[in-house]
Design an enzyme around this catalytic site. Structure first.
Site, PDB file in Angstrom:
ATOM      1  N   LYS A 117       0.849  -1.197   0.000  1.00 13.83           N
ATOM      2  CA  LYS A 117       0.000   0.000   0.000  1.00 13.83           C
ATOM      3  C   LYS A 117       0.884   1.247   0.000  1.00 13.83           C
ATOM      4  O   LYS A 117       1.822   1.354   0.782  1.00 13.83           O
ATOM      5  CB  LYS A 117      -0.923  -0.004   1.219  1.00 13.83           C
ATOM      6  CG  LYS A 117      -1.984  -1.093   1.154  1.00 13.83           C
ATOM      7  CD  LYS A 117      -2.936  -1.019   2.336  1.00 13.83           C
ATOM      8  CE  LYS A 117      -3.928  -2.175   2.302  1.00 13.83           C
ATOM      9  NZ  LYS A 117      -4.879  -2.072   1.195  1.00 13.83           N
TER      10      LYS A 117
ATOM     11  N   ARG B 214     -10.464 -11.487  -0.984  1.00 17.60           N
ATOM     12  CA  ARG B 214     -11.270 -12.411  -1.792  1.00 17.60           C
ATOM     13  C   ARG B 214     -10.606 -13.776  -1.906  1.00 17.60           C
ATOM     14  O   ARG B 214     -11.292 -14.792  -2.079  1.00 17.60           O
ATOM     15  CB  ARG B 214     -11.539 -11.803  -3.164  1.00 17.60           C
ATOM     16  CG  ARG B 214     -10.309 -11.558  -4.023  1.00 17.60           C
ATOM     17  CD  ARG B 214     -10.557 -10.579  -5.154  1.00 17.60           C
ATOM     18  NE  ARG B 214     -10.717  -9.209  -4.665  1.00 17.60           N
ATOM     19  CZ  ARG B 214     -11.006  -8.178  -5.443  1.00 17.60           C
ATOM     20  NH1 ARG B 214     -11.158  -8.349  -6.736  1.00 17.60           N
ATOM     21  NH2 ARG B 214     -11.143  -6.971  -4.931  1.00 17.60           N
TER      22      ARG B 214
END
Length: 491
Positions: free
Chosen positions: A272, A347
């Site tokens: 990030k 996910r």
């Protein structure tokens, strides 16, 4: 703090502060309110005039009463238009009153709010929820946890004398919301996959559930390559948590709730970047936190429904063992995934959790996850996205959310968008184009469900509050524990 329902009219109640709900069209003093005003030598009318109080939703005013009065303060809270009154109106009004009572250092509080749909029990329950959730303050990590401690000792909900069971239920429900809030608030050096699993075990012991923790070797035997691919960079072991609540008799339904449980997400090798709020990624287990919060409540309320609570807990970290962009993982249903972005890891963990849930032969599966920033762009901070393969299930969840005062918006499962997830070397990629990112994320998850009715809740926005908002203080909100519990109880 003791909360009780009593039948005492507000005209006869005595204590520190009396709080009254006022509609927009109700600022003219008439009837019993006029009698109270006379008893308090014009205090109510004077407060309305001096504060220019108009009864608009969320507005409030307070004043002291003369020393010879049986009450010390009068509080007014606006309810908006009478025709718009709902349970959430009184829930949020009660929260506003509770915050005002804390500010005014009130010890005994009487609350007089209108009964919604002639249902005193549901109204009292909503009021109790509003009080408890608005007053919750997470001071666990402060050097002085008692700083600004609550003075409020007793709350009387007036006109609701037969509501003891409903109030107790609201307290149970609120305790699950507060558990979820505090899990989300906890930094990654206190809530790890290990301590998260320990929390699940504690819930099982105290709330009458069974708890199975699958260790890494167990997950390997089940072929959970997608989940373990994310987990392998962390020095902390992954924990696959399976809590089960079973009623004493034959269950009316069998349900599964699956929560994304990344206790910290640095993004992996797709680290990030600045501005991506990496320091906030302790909240990436918000779905799992709400799952455990709901498990705690369901175990105590004991509905005639069997519920499985599933959390694949791990961190997404950087190390020499980390998955690389371009790696291919094989999930437990045999499907292969080209990882084109290691920061779309939630996910991947959910994929194996959904396969596991469906093998339990349940009647419906709901997953919840802080899954995409795209959902926040689409719906903002206060509304969760909802996708479902079954409209009956979607409608059940929307009805449960409306009762809870939590907001969802149903989004499309646009099958054509799956084209963006196709890979030339695997069954699919884990991310697609930037456009429609929350939809392609839902479509990815759909590949791990065969025939069971399934719904996906993207709670990335509502799981955290940057400022005081409704019943939420700054921090974790406990969203959507109340919706999940209402859904289970609806059967």
């Amino acid at each position: 703090m003791d909360i009780r329902g009593i039948n005492t009219p507000f005209l006869d109640w005595t204590g520190d502060a009396l709080a009254l709900g006022i509609f927009e069209e109700g600022t003219q003093i008439t009837g019993e309110l006029s009698q109270l005003d006379g008893k308090l030598t014009g205090t109510v009318q004077e407060l309305i005039q001096e504060a220019e109080f108009e009864g608009k939703a969320g507005t409030k005013a307070v004043t002291r009463v003369g020393s010879n009065s049986p009450i010390r303060k009068v509080m007014l809270v606006g309810l908006g238009k009478a025709e718009d009154l709902q349970l959430n109106s009184v829930r949020e009004a009660a929260g506003a009153i509770a915050r005002l009572a804390k500010l005014e250092k009130v010890k005994t509080l009487g609350i007089n709010l209108p009964v919604v749909n002639n249902d005193g029990a549901k109204t009292a329950s909503a009021i109790a929820e509003g009080i408890l959730l608005a007053l919750h303050q997470d001071n666990r990590f402060k050097s002085d946890p008692q700083e600004n401690a609550l003075k409020l000792e007793n709350v009387d909900i007036l006109g609701c004398g037969e509501a003891t069971e409903a109030i107790n239920r609201a307290q149970t429900l609120s305790s699950g919301v507060i558990l979820a809030r505090e899990l989300v608030n906890s930094p990654a050096n206190t809530i790890t996959p290990v301590t998260f699993a320990e929390t699940a075990q504690e819930i099982a012991q105290t709330s009458g559930l069974t708890c199975e923790i699958l260790e890494q070797e167990d997950c390997e035997k089940l072929g959970m390559g997608s989940f373990l691919g994310v987990a392998k960079a962390s020095d902390l072991p992954p924990k696959f948590i399976h809590l089960t609540y079973k009623p004493s008799g034959t269950p009316k339904k069998k349900l599964a709730i699956v929560g994304k449980s990344l206790t910290f997400d640095c993004g992996g090798l797709n680290l990030k970047v600045a501005g991506a709020s990496i320091e906030m990624m302790k909240m990436d287990m918000g779905g799992g936190a709400a799952t455990l919060g709901a498990a705690k409540v369901i175990g105590q309320l004991k509905p005639d429904v069997e519920v499985h609570f599933i959390c694949a807990a791990t961190e997404n970290m950087i190390s020499g063992r980390a998955i690389h962009p371009g790696d291919i993982l094989t999930a437990s249903n045999g499907k292969t995934i080209e990882v084109n972005n290691t920061d779309a890891e939630g996910r991947l963990t959910l994929a194996d959790a959904l396969v596991f849930a469906e093998k339990l032969e349940v009647d419906a599966i709901v997953d919840l996850a802080t899954l995409t920033g795209a959902c926040i762009i689409a719906l903002g901070d206060n509304i969760s996205g909802l996708w479902s393969t079954d409209q009956t299930l979607a409608d059940q969840l929307k009805a449960a959310a409306e009762t809870a005062g939590e907001k969802f918006w149903q989004m499309p499962l646009e099958e054509k968008y799956f084209e963006g997830l196709k890979s030339p070397i695997a069954d699919m990629k884990n991310t697609g184009p930037r456009a429609g990112g929350s939809i392609t994320a839902a479509l990815f998850l759909k590949q791990f469900i065969k025939d069971t009715p399934w719904a996906h809740l993207d709670i990335a926005g509502p799981v955290w509050a940057e400022k005081e908002n409704g019943l939420n203080n700054v921090g974790g909100t406990g969203f959507p524990v109340r919706t999940l519990v209402n859904w289970v109880l609806s059967f």
